[in-house]
Design a protein around this motif. Structure first.
Motif, mmCIF file in Angstrom:
data_model
loop_
_atom_site.group_PDB
_atom_site.id
_atom_site.type_symbol
_atom_site.label_atom_id
_atom_site.label_comp_id
_atom_site.label_asym_id
_atom_site.label_seq_id
_atom_site.Cartn_x
_atom_site.Cartn_y
_atom_site.Cartn_z
ATOM 1 N N GLU A 70 41.381 41.914 37.058
ATOM 2 C CA GLU A 70 43.148 42.538 37.035
ATOM 3 C C GLU A 70 44.531 42.249 37.185
ATOM 4 O O GLU A 70 44.781 40.767 36.673
ATOM 5 N N PHE A 71 45.392 42.993 35.431
ATOM 6 C CA PHE A 71 46.748 41.932 34.546
ATOM 7 C C PHE A 71 47.740 42.758 35.961
ATOM 8 O O PHE A 71 47.548 44.224 35.799
ATOM 9 N N THR A 72 48.658 41.636 35.517
ATOM 10 C CA THR A 72 49.548 42.695 36.573
ATOM 11 C C THR A 72 50.974 41.693 35.636
ATOM 12 O O THR A 72 50.634 40.766 35.875
ATOM 13 N N SER A 73 52.449 42.377 35.127
ATOM 14 C CA SER A 73 53.174 41.746 34.533
ATOM 15 C C SER A 73 54.469 42.338 34.840
ATOM 16 O O SER A 73 54.623 43.871 35.429
ATOM 17 N N PRO A 74 55.844 41.596 35.075
ATOM 18 C CA PRO A 74 56.114 40.194 34.651
ATOM 19 C C PRO A 74 55.969 39.900 36.572
ATOM 20 O O PRO A 74 55.861 40.166 37.294
ATOM 21 N N PRO A 75 55.821 37.892 35.996
ATOM 22 C CA PRO A 75 55.451 37.584 35.214
ATOM 23 C C PRO A 75 53.917 37.606 35.127
ATOM 24 O O PRO A 75 52.567 38.825 35.507
ATOM 25 N N ASN A 117 21.124 53.832 31.581
ATOM 26 C CA ASN A 117 21.344 53.989 32.517
ATOM 27 C C ASN A 117 22.772 54.584 33.016
ATOM 28 O O ASN A 117 24.025 54.027 32.405
ATOM 29 N N ASP A 118 23.695 55.257 34.281
ATOM 30 C CA ASP A 118 24.951 55.312 34.178
ATOM 31 C C ASP A 118 24.992 54.796 35.313
ATOM 32 O O ASP A 118 24.071 54.078 36.184
ATOM 33 N N PHE A 119 25.987 53.567 35.785
ATOM 34 C CA PHE A 119 26.477 52.632 36.182
ATOM 35 C C PHE A 119 28.019 53.038 37.447
ATOM 36 O O PHE A 119 28.871 53.611 36.490
ATOM 37 N N GLY A 120 27.663 52.674 38.520
ATOM 38 C CA GLY A 120 28.812 52.878 39.408
ATOM 39 C C GLY A 120 29.456 51.639 40.168
ATOM 40 O O GLY A 120 28.609 51.047 40.176
ATOM 41 N N GLY A 121 30.450 51.750 40.712
ATOM 42 C CA GLY A 121 30.763 50.265 41.130
ATOM 43 C C GLY A 121 32.251 49.952 41.751
ATOM 44 O O GLY A 121 33.509 51.016 41.596
ATOM 45 N N THR A 122 32.559 49.403 43.114
ATOM 46 C CA THR A 122 34.049 49.743 43.956
ATOM 47 C C THR A 122 34.236 48.109 43.761
ATOM 48 O O THR A 122 33.766 47.571 44.002
ATOM 49 N N SER A 123 35.798 48.095 43.645
ATOM 50 C CA SER A 123 36.663 46.690 44.140
ATOM 51 C C SER A 123 37.422 47.030 44.661
ATOM 52 O O SER A 123 38.293 47.975 44.682
ATOM 53 N N GLY A 124 37.715 45.614 45.566
ATOM 54 C CA GLY A 124 39.520 45.783 45.824
ATOM 55 C C GLY A 124 40.329 44.422 46.021
ATOM 56 O O GLY A 124 39.394 43.420 45.807
ATOM 57 N N VAL A 125 41.526 44.342 44.784
ATOM 58 C CA VAL A 125 41.787 43.368 44.839
ATOM 59 C C VAL A 125 43.834 43.612 45.376
ATOM 60 O O VAL A 125 44.321 44.254 45.413
ATOM 61 N N ALA A 126 43.983 42.315 45.754
ATOM 62 C CA ALA A 126 45.683 42.275 46.289
ATOM 63 C C ALA A 126 46.235 41.959 45.679
ATOM 64 O O ALA A 126 46.535 41.353 45.157
ATOM 65 N N ILE A 127 46.718 43.123 44.936
ATOM 66 C CA ILE A 127 47.526 42.996 43.769
ATOM 67 C C ILE A 127 49.165 44.192 44.159
ATOM 68 O O ILE A 127 48.114 45.339 44.957
ATOM 69 N N ASN A 128 50.061 44.276 43.678
ATOM 70 C CA ASN A 128 50.351 45.454 43.891
ATOM 71 C C ASN A 128 50.148 46.209 43.168
ATOM 72 O O ASN A 128 50.688 46.839 41.363
ATOM 73 N N CYS A 129 49.694 47.362 43.441
ATOM 74 C CA CYS A 129 49.693 48.847 42.862
ATOM 75 C C CYS A 129 50.874 49.110 42.179
ATOM 76 O O CYS A 129 51.697 49.107 43.224
ATOM 77 N N ALA A 256 51.370 45.565 28.207
ATOM 78 C CA ALA A 256 51.848 44.912 28.832
ATOM 79 C C ALA A 256 51.728 43.324 28.322
ATOM 80 O O ALA A 256 52.625 42.416 28.449
ATOM 81 N N GLY A 257 50.237 43.109 27.236
ATOM 82 C CA GLY A 257 50.847 41.651 27.632
ATOM 83 C C GLY A 257 49.307 41.435 27.197
ATOM 84 O O GLY A 257 48.914 40.128 27.604
#
Length: 282
Positions: A70-75, A117-129, A256-257
Motif C-alpha cells: 500500500e502506498f501513502t504520501s506524504p511522505p 480462474n477467478d481470484f479473490g482475496g482480502t487484506s488489512g493494513v494499518a495505514i491512514n485510510c 502521487a509517486g
C-alpha cells in the motif's frame, strides 16, 4: 569343275557354318538378371498421434499468500501486506497436443493447455485510510481473474494393456504464460477510533501483469482402446506454477509517486481431471 560339283561344295560350306554357329550358341553362358528388390513404402505416420482433452480444474491453491504494497504520501511510504485468504474459483481446462509412441511401454508428447480462474482475496493494513485518522485500519478486498496458457513436454510410462485398458503414469515440464486481468480493490476504513462516522468505500483499478513462469506436472490415468487408431483417455494432473508479478499501482497512487509493482503472487498449484481422445496416425 562341273556346275554340280560347285553346288555341292557351296551347300556343304553353308551347312557346316550353320552347324558351328548352333554349337557355339549352345555353349554361350546364360545371361543372369538380378531380381529387383521389392518396393516397401515408408510409413510416415507410424508411431505419431494427436490428442485433445477437456476437463475441470479443482482445488486451485496459492503456494503461499499473495503479497502487495500500500502506498501513502506524504511522505512516500510503502506498507507491505498479504492476502488472507486467497481464493481461486474452479474452472474448465482444455488441451491439445501431438506425440510419439516409441514402443508399447514408452511415449512422449507436447501439449498446449489453457485455463481461466477467478481470484479473490482480502487484506488489512494499518495505514491512514481515505477519510480516516491516524488510528484507522484499511480492510481491502481484491478481485480479478487469471488466465494461464502452458506449453509442456511430457513423457509417459504405459503399464501394460489389460482387456483394452492401459494404465499409465507421466511427468512434464515447460513454461506458462500467466495473464492477470485488471484487479479491482475496494478499501474500507475499519476501527472506530480512527474512522469517520460515515466512511465511503474507495474503489480502485489496477492493471494486470503477464509473466512467463516455470511449470511442471505429474499425471496418472488410464486409456481404453475403442478402435485400432483411437483411445479414450481419463487422467488426473497435478500442476505447479511458480510465482511472479500480479498487478501494478492504480492511477491515483502512480500519480502521487508510487513506482514498481504493487502485487505479486508466489505461484499456485492445481488439480485437474480431464477426459480426452488420442488418435494414432497409422
Amino acid at each position: 569343275m562341273t556346275v554340280l560339283s560347285r553346288f555341292l561344295m557351296a551347300t556343304t560350306a553353308v551347312v557346316a557354318a550353320a552347324t558351328f554357329s548352333a554349337e557355339a550358341a549352345d555353349y554361350d553362358p546364360p545371361i543372369i538378371v538380378d531380381k529387383a528388390p521389392e518396393f516397401v513404402p515408408v510409413e510416415v505416420g507410424n508411431g505419431w498421434y494427436l490428442r485433445g482433452d477437456i476437463g475441470y480444474s479443482f482445488g486451485t491453491e496459492a503456494n503461499s499468500p499473495a503479497s502487495y504494497r500500500e502506498f501513502t504520501s506524504p511522505p512516500p511510504t510503502y506498507t507491505p501486506g498479504v492476502f488472507t485468504p486467497t481464493n481461486f474459483e474452479n474452472n474448465y481446462v482444455w488441451a491439445i497436443g501431438f506425440g510419439y509412441q516409441f514402443n508399447r511401454w514408452l511415449r512422449a508428447d507436447t501439449t498446449f493447455e489453457a485455463q481461466d480462474n477467478d481470484f479473490g482475496g482480502t487484506s488489512g493494513v494499518a495505514i491512514n485510510c481515505a477519510g480516516g485518522g491516524g488510528a484507522s485500519t484499511c480492510s481491502t478486498s481484491f478481485s480479478s481473474n487469471v488466465t494461464t496458457y502452458s506449453i509442456l513436454a511430457n513423457i509417459y510410462g504405459d503399464l501394460g494393456t489389460y482387456a483394452g485398458f492401459t494404465p499409465y503414469v507421466g511427468a512434464g515440464a515447460g513454461m506458462s504464460r500467466v495473464q492477470w486481468g485488471s484487479v479491482t480493490s475496494v478499501q474500507n476504513c475499519v476501527g472506530a477510533a480512527g474512522c469517520p462516522a460515515v466512511a465511503a468505500p474507495v474503489t480502485r483499478t489496477h492493471g494486470g501483469i503477464a509473466t512467463w513462469r516455470f511449470t511442471y506436472g505429474l499425471m496418472a490415468g488410464v486409456a481404453y482402446d475403442i478402435s485400432r487408431n483411437m483411445k479414450i483417455d481419463l487422467s488426473y494432473k497435478y500442476r505447479h506454477i511458480t510465482g511472479g508479478d500480479m498487478f501494478s499501482f492504480d492511477a491515483a497512487s502512480a500519480g502521487a509517486g508510487a513506482v514498481g509493482v504493487q502485487g505479486a503472487d508466489d505461484g499456485f498449484r492445481q488439480h485437474e481431471v480431464k477426459v480426452g481422445v488420442r488418435y494414432s496416425l497409422w
